[in-house]
Motif scaffolding. Sequence first.
Motif, mmCIF file in Angstrom:
data_model
loop_
_atom_site.group_PDB
_atom_site.id
_atom_site.type_symbol
_atom_site.label_atom_id
_atom_site.label_comp_id
_atom_site.label_asym_id
_atom_site.label_seq_id
_atom_site.Cartn_x
_atom_site.Cartn_y
_atom_site.Cartn_z
ATOM 1 N N SER A 223 0.848 -1.193 0.000
ATOM 2 C CA SER A 223 0.000 0.000 0.000
ATOM 3 C C SER A 223 0.881 1.239 0.000
ATOM 4 N N CYS A 224 0.275 2.376 -0.327
ATOM 5 C CA CYS A 224 0.905 3.693 -0.132
ATOM 6 C C CYS A 224 2.211 3.813 -0.907
ATOM 7 N N THR A 225 2.085 3.954 -2.224
ATOM 8 C CA THR A 225 3.252 4.018 -3.103
ATOM 9 C C THR A 225 3.276 5.355 -3.845
ATOM 10 N N ILE A 226 3.941 6.316 -3.267
ATOM 11 C CA ILE A 226 4.092 7.628 -3.899
ATOM 12 C C ILE A 226 5.168 7.530 -4.969
ATOM 13 N N ALA A 227 5.020 8.272 -6.056
ATOM 14 C CA ALA A 227 5.977 8.164 -7.163
ATOM 15 C C ALA A 227 7.299 8.845 -6.836
#
Length: 775
Positions: free
Chosen positions: A373-377
């Motif tokens: 979860s929670c995968t910022i670029a």
Amino acid sequence: MNRYRINRRSFLKYAAAGFAVSSVYFIKRTSAATNLQPVQGLPNNLTRTWIGRSFWANRLQDWRLHQGFIECLAGDAGDEIRTVSLLTRELIPGSNAAQMSVVVKRLTDNGGGFCGFLIGGGGGQLDYRAAALVQKASGIGGGLLCTYDGHRLRFREHTSEQRPLQFAELPSQQVGSINPVTNLDEEVLLHLDISPQPNGKFQLQLTASQVKTGQVLGKAILKNVADASICGSILLVSSPYTGQAGARYGFRDPRTGGNKIAARPQNTLGPILGTMYSLNGKVLKVLAQFMPIGDTQARVAQFQYRSTNGAWQSGSEATIGVGYTALFRLTNWNSTKDWEYRIVYKYQTLTAYYNGIIRKDPINKSLTMGLVSCTIATARPLDSGIGKPELPNAELLGRYTSQNIYFPYSQLVQNLRRHQPDLLLFVGDQLYETSPTLKDTSNLVLDYLYKWYLWLWSFRSLTRNTPTIVLVDDHDVYQGNIWGENGKPAPNKDENRGGYVYTGSFVNLVQRTQCGHNPDAYDPTPVLQNINVYYGAFRYGGVSFAILEDRKFKSASTTQPPILLGERQEKFLEAWAQDKQGVRAKVCITQTVFGCVATDEDRRPVINNYDSNGFPQAGRNRAIALLRKAGALVVSGDQHLASLVRHGINNFTDGVVQFSGPAGGALWQRWFQPAGLLPNGGSTPYTGDFIDGFGNKMRVLAVANPKITQKYHVDNSFSKSRNLGDRRLKSEGYGIIRVNANEYAIECWSWDIDPTSTNAKQFPGWPYRLPFTQV
């Protein structure tokens, strides 16, 4: 002058590699350009957002293909350095020569600006996908600009962290006085020669010539350029001058040559970007995500499958609809063996395929699940901000370095694959609306797709061959927090008052692209604004799963009476709890933790985290009681803080166990560092009996805090926020849940640890073994 023509053999070659090819045409070229190879032929009879298989546009909404030209659509103030990456070309180290050319024309006559090449994106140190993102703001690894503005040829820096929008001109030798181009439709050939010098450095010569006559309009020479400054990605650039509305440019026929440029035909992308699928008994659902194809192009895709080395069989056809997706649903699937599959897309005489494997239902083995979860670029946006360390002990996150660009999560993907998961669970915040570029609500759909495509581009090597469940969370629908209140629109677009900030059609688009392939909903009746639902149950590997939608029915803290799961989902859980025949284990997949596992900088329980499912307490207790009745293990994400807790209602351990996995990579940090030792603690710090800020009881079994204390961060953060980008100071990664014969084995891994290495260690407190008898 030499006249250049694409011969029939070259035409067929690039048709096969490039999906769409323009008609053979003649143009006059300088002799230096005649030996260059086209990057990709482009059709001259189409208009579409997607340019072609060899190109990546930054951003989607800023470019289009139109009548054979790659046209920039962004020329307003603030639209500096719009780029298109040549995915299949890369400047590589070594004392070799390189050449590149492109035909340009100015599309507007208002204001100034420039066009040309950006070379050396990522400094040769990034995955090609990350290097394709180089754009507006300069920074470390930003490369070198080679530009033409109709009056002068210039070389400009793109590496300054302190002046990210200055693009300062570098001193160069001007050969002759340039003859300005005055007509809007006049085409100019830009040609860049890169030549090795005896001192180990390079000379760059940029030449502008009139296409119609071949007349040389001017030249500029830059000497003594370091190899490291030009290695990396190659991009086309259109830009107004900084802070001004101005010129937009169009490009056609980009070409490259020379041994210093490597051709990477394996890097093409599209028209099918990726697939995801789920299997529930005999029901198979497959979602194919397309690039934004043209309105006049075919809108039908076909699903085909075969046993190993057998003949292809036709499954079904699907229309490419909302979000450029095609959804296939097959109701009599043979799940007792593996199948190869492919998505087939035909347009005129061209055919594109995208292949994968549908795995057999692993009923008679241990079931391994990957939890992400929670995968910022990116930690820092690529279109704004001055570079500086966040903390005294943090490093500068160079804008175009792997320290800042987490995308495409290569190590996480590789290490997750090493576990050979049978099922993938992506439980929310697959993207963040402000990364890698700031939110653009003027073109919400394409802005979303630009960011969503990055996620699928990162994980598609896993999702094409492994069943995948995806939950949509707040950032996916462009909100910092969401209390959906049965789908109502947020009053005055204020998310803190409950509801959805953006339209129901936008929410449905997000859900369609991310979880349209999920198993069928328990009760598909839409909520307000005709927003679809996807909560429901499915079986896989002999395990019964429940999917919940925490956010959609939950009310804001000011609404009375406060609601958590809502009547519909509680009714579903009651039915799911009764369904036990032929089930060896039960797992509930939800978005966030049923409690507030967080403390503040003074080490007291956080009292206002309404984003967690610790509030409202009455709804939380009903949910835990229903999950306890079902005998379920609960898994989730969202909080960016990995935790394993045994929930309590009347005491600290009369509820269910919940594993909330770590962020794959996120900024906002939480800590669980209560003062003093907790009763009934384990062998690792900060475990034991805890009452959260809402009065909920729980026993914390394991927690993976950031590697610095919250007090240190609060006292020393230059930004005065809880954001932290330096991955050395965080505890990020993914979870693994194994359903064995008599137990759950719960693992929590750092993103950069090879789990197969001899000394591989998980976060402290993991692995944790939970016997079925203790669920």
